[in-house]
Design a protein around this motif. Structure first.
Motif, PDB file in Angstrom:
ATOM      1  N   SER A  32       0.716  -1.774  -0.036  1.00  0.00           N
ATOM      2  CA  SER A  32       0.095   0.281   0.305  1.00  0.00           C
ATOM      3  C   SER A  32       1.038   1.292  -0.008  1.00  0.00           C
ATOM      4  O   SER A  32       1.330   1.383   0.892  1.00  0.00           O
ATOM      5  N   PHE A  33       1.026   2.175  -0.643  1.00  0.00           N
ATOM      6  CA  PHE A  33       1.957   3.135  -1.323  1.00  0.00           C
ATOM      7  C   PHE A  33       1.388   4.417  -2.317  1.00  0.00           C
ATOM      8  O   PHE A  33       0.345   4.013  -2.824  1.00  0.00           O
ATOM      9  N   ILE A  34       1.707   5.290  -2.208  1.00  0.00           N
ATOM     10  CA  ILE A  34       1.216   6.488  -2.997  1.00  0.00           C
ATOM     11  C   ILE A  34       2.013   7.204  -3.305  1.00  0.00           C
ATOM     12  O   ILE A  34       2.663   8.171  -2.156  1.00  0.00           O
ATOM     13  N   PHE A  35       2.268   8.020  -4.263  1.00  0.00           N
ATOM     14  CA  PHE A  35       2.437   9.350  -4.586  1.00  0.00           C
ATOM     15  C   PHE A  35       2.189  10.742  -5.696  1.00  0.00           C
ATOM     16  O   PHE A  35       1.033  10.336  -5.629  1.00  0.00           O
ATOM     17  N   TYR A  36       2.262  11.373  -3.927  1.00  0.00           N
ATOM     18  CA  TYR A  36       2.427  12.538  -4.561  1.00  0.00           C
ATOM     19  C   TYR A  36       2.729  13.875  -5.430  1.00  0.00           C
ATOM     20  O   TYR A  36       2.207  14.791  -5.181  1.00  0.00           O
ATOM     21  N   GLY A  37       4.297  13.401  -5.684  1.00  0.00           N
ATOM     22  CA  GLY A  37       4.170  14.258  -6.874  1.00  0.00           C
ATOM     23  C   GLY A  37       5.425  15.674  -5.448  1.00  0.00           C
ATOM     24  O   GLY A  37       5.822  14.919  -4.494  1.00  0.00           O
ATOM     25  N   TYR A  38       5.145  16.324  -6.098  1.00  0.00           N
ATOM     26  CA  TYR A  38       5.548  17.623  -5.466  1.00  0.00           C
ATOM     27  C   TYR A  38       4.541  17.860  -4.354  1.00  0.00           C
ATOM     28  O   TYR A  38       3.412  17.957  -4.211  1.00  0.00           O
ATOM     29  N   LEU A  39       5.641  17.799  -3.081  1.00  0.00           N
ATOM     30  CA  LEU A  39       4.624  19.397  -1.728  1.00  0.00           C
ATOM     31  C   LEU A  39       4.777  20.602  -2.363  1.00  0.00           C
ATOM     32  O   LEU A  39       5.280  21.035  -2.682  1.00  0.00           O
ATOM     33  N   PRO A  40       3.924  21.152  -1.911  1.00  0.00           N
ATOM     34  CA  PRO A  40       3.809  22.528  -1.306  1.00  0.00           C
ATOM     35  C   PRO A  40       5.134  23.411  -1.581  1.00  0.00           C
ATOM     36  O   PRO A  40       5.436  23.041  -0.736  1.00  0.00           O
ATOM     37  N   ILE A  41       5.111  24.140  -1.940  1.00  0.00           N
ATOM     38  CA  ILE A  41       6.570  25.222  -1.823  1.00  0.00           C
ATOM     39  C   ILE A  41       6.057  26.211  -0.081  1.00  0.00           C
ATOM     40  O   ILE A  41       7.327  26.302   0.016  1.00  0.00           O
ATOM     41  N   ASP A  42       5.393  26.979  -0.298  1.00  0.00           N
ATOM     42  CA  ASP A  42       5.045  27.611   0.780  1.00  0.00           C
ATOM     43  C   ASP A  42       5.515  26.493   2.079  1.00  0.00           C
ATOM     44  O   ASP A  42       4.793  25.888   2.073  1.00  0.00           O
ATOM     45  N   LYS A  43       6.146  27.200   3.260  1.00  0.00           N
ATOM     46  CA  LYS A  43       6.814  26.387   4.643  1.00  0.00           C
ATOM     47  C   LYS A  43       5.138  25.747   4.652  1.00  0.00           C
ATOM     48  O   LYS A  43       5.602  24.781   5.477  1.00  0.00           O
ATOM     49  N   VAL A  44       4.091  26.457   5.997  1.00  0.00           N
ATOM     50  CA  VAL A  44       3.214  26.942   6.413  1.00  0.00           C
ATOM     51  C   VAL A  44       2.549  25.214   5.540  1.00  0.00           C
ATOM     52  O   VAL A  44       2.296  24.662   5.928  1.00  0.00           O
ATOM     53  N   GLU A  45       2.348  25.613   4.290  1.00  0.00           N
ATOM     54  CA  GLU A  45       1.120  24.424   3.703  1.00  0.00           C
ATOM     55  C   GLU A  45       2.285  22.879   3.278  1.00  0.00           C
ATOM     56  O   GLU A  45       1.981  22.020   3.984  1.00  0.00           O
ATOM     57  N   ARG A  46       3.561  23.663   3.553  1.00  0.00           N
ATOM     58  CA  ARG A  46       4.273  22.421   3.363  1.00  0.00           C
ATOM     59  C   ARG A  46       4.287  21.009   4.349  1.00  0.00           C
ATOM     60  O   ARG A  46       4.077  20.306   4.718  1.00  0.00           O
ATOM     61  N   SER A  47       4.127  21.859   5.717  1.00  0.00           N
ATOM     62  CA  SER A  47       4.627  21.414   6.873  1.00  0.00           C
ATOM     63  C   SER A  47       3.241  21.216   7.287  1.00  0.00           C
ATOM     64  O   SER A  47       3.016  19.325   7.800  1.00  0.00           O
ATOM     65  N   LYS A  48       2.029  21.211   7.114  1.00  0.00           N
ATOM     66  CA  LYS A  48       0.266  20.593   7.236  1.00  0.00           C
ATOM     67  C   LYS A  48       0.593  19.725   6.464  1.00  0.00           C
ATOM     68  O   LYS A  48       0.208  18.845   6.762  1.00  0.00           O
ATOM     69  N   LYS A  49       1.110  19.573   4.661  1.00  0.00           N
ATOM     70  CA  LYS A  49       1.155  18.378   4.090  1.00  0.00           C
ATOM     71  C   LYS A  49       1.903  17.697   4.461  1.00  0.00           C
ATOM     72  O   LYS A  49       1.402  16.096   5.258  1.00  0.00           O
ATOM     73  N   VAL A  50       2.951  17.071   5.108  1.00  0.00           N
ATOM     74  CA  VAL A  50       3.692  15.999   6.024  1.00  0.00           C
ATOM     75  C   VAL A  50       3.138  15.827   7.174  1.00  0.00           C
ATOM     76  O   VAL A  50       3.261  14.552   7.351  1.00  0.00           O
ATOM     77  N   LYS A  51       2.429  16.314   7.715  1.00  0.00           N
ATOM     78  CA  LYS A  51       1.597  16.289   9.404  1.00  0.00           C
ATOM     79  C   LYS A  51       0.460  15.128   8.192  1.00  0.00           C
ATOM     80  O   LYS A  51       0.465  14.177   8.901  1.00  0.00           O
TER      81      LYS A  51
END
Length: 234
Positions: free
Chosen positions: A137-156
């Motif tokens: 079971s795996f998923i490929f997201y491609g690129y995460l957001p560049i904005d640091k706040v949005e990127r941090s949120k995405k990592v969580k």
């Protein structure tokens, strides 16, 4: 008149790595094709030479689908409509995977053109194989957001999804932003979360290691301008 076949031709992930990745069938195929649709003409011509192309390159027809040549692709399909085989190549790895070539493949299907994928290197699957994480079971997201706040949120969000689904989360970044992304992942992620960094896959400088985020924080690698895949498993 029968339509031609669109062959999806994987390109090596690193320079001078063709011998590690091409197959006899791939070599036979490129020697039966005189027309290509490519993301990067320079890369494509170099790979064809390394892979054993016998046809003089001056006799090839090469269409460029780089970012400035995607508005009108009708010319790309004239050979296929005339019954000729055509090869599709991305700059590196498999056409259509995190690659605008998917649009070419989609149009080929809509036109009733046969699509044949050839065996070759996929940085996503090679990284997953080497990570030790779930390949069930795996998923490929491609690129995460560049904005640091949005990127941090995405990592969580990725951590939460991994825990809930027992799923490997895979993502990438433009090489010159690797260090910034890694810094954010290490700052945001839970110490126990596992992170695999797969860098320069198939190159002589290949680096693939899996550690907890806590372990990575003790010694952070320099990934600047090095093609890298990130895999997270919480």
């Amino acid at each position: 008149m029968p339509l031609g076949t669109l062959y999806l031709i994987p390109v090596p992930l690193a320079e001078n790595a063709a011998a590690k990745t091409f197959t006899p069938y791939l070599v036979d195929t490129i020697n039966s094709i005189k027309e290509y649709i490519v993301e990067n003409e320079k890369t494509a011509r170099r790979f064809l030479k390394e892979a054993g192309l016998k046809t003089p390159q001056s006799e090839l027809t090469i269409h460029d689908y780089g970012k400035h040549n995607r508005d009108d692709t009708a010319e790309f399909f004239k050979g296929l409509q005339a019954g000729n085989s055509v090869g599709l190549m991305s700059e590196a790895g498999c056409p259509g995977i995190a690659d605008p070539g998917a649009e070419i493949v989609d149009k080929a299907h809509r036109m009733g053109i046969k699509v044949v994928p050839l065996v070759g290197p996929s940085s996503i699957l090679l990284a997953l194989m080497a990570s030790g994480f779930s390949g069930q079971s795996f998923i490929f997201y491609g690129y995460l957001p560049i904005d640091k706040v949005e990127r941090s949120k995405k990592v969580k969000e990725l951590e939460a999804a991994s825990i809930k689904l027992k799923q490997t989360q895979i993502f990438i970044e433009t090489p010159f932003r690797n260090n910034s992304l890694l810094e954010e992942v290490l700052k945001t992620g839970s110490p126990r979360t596992k992170l695999c960094i797969a860098c320069d896959i198939t190159a002589d400088t290949e680096f693939i290691q899996t550690k907890t985020i806590e372990q990575w924080r003790k010694k952070v690698p320099d990934l600047h301008k090095r093609p890298t895949i990130y895999l997270l498993f919480a």
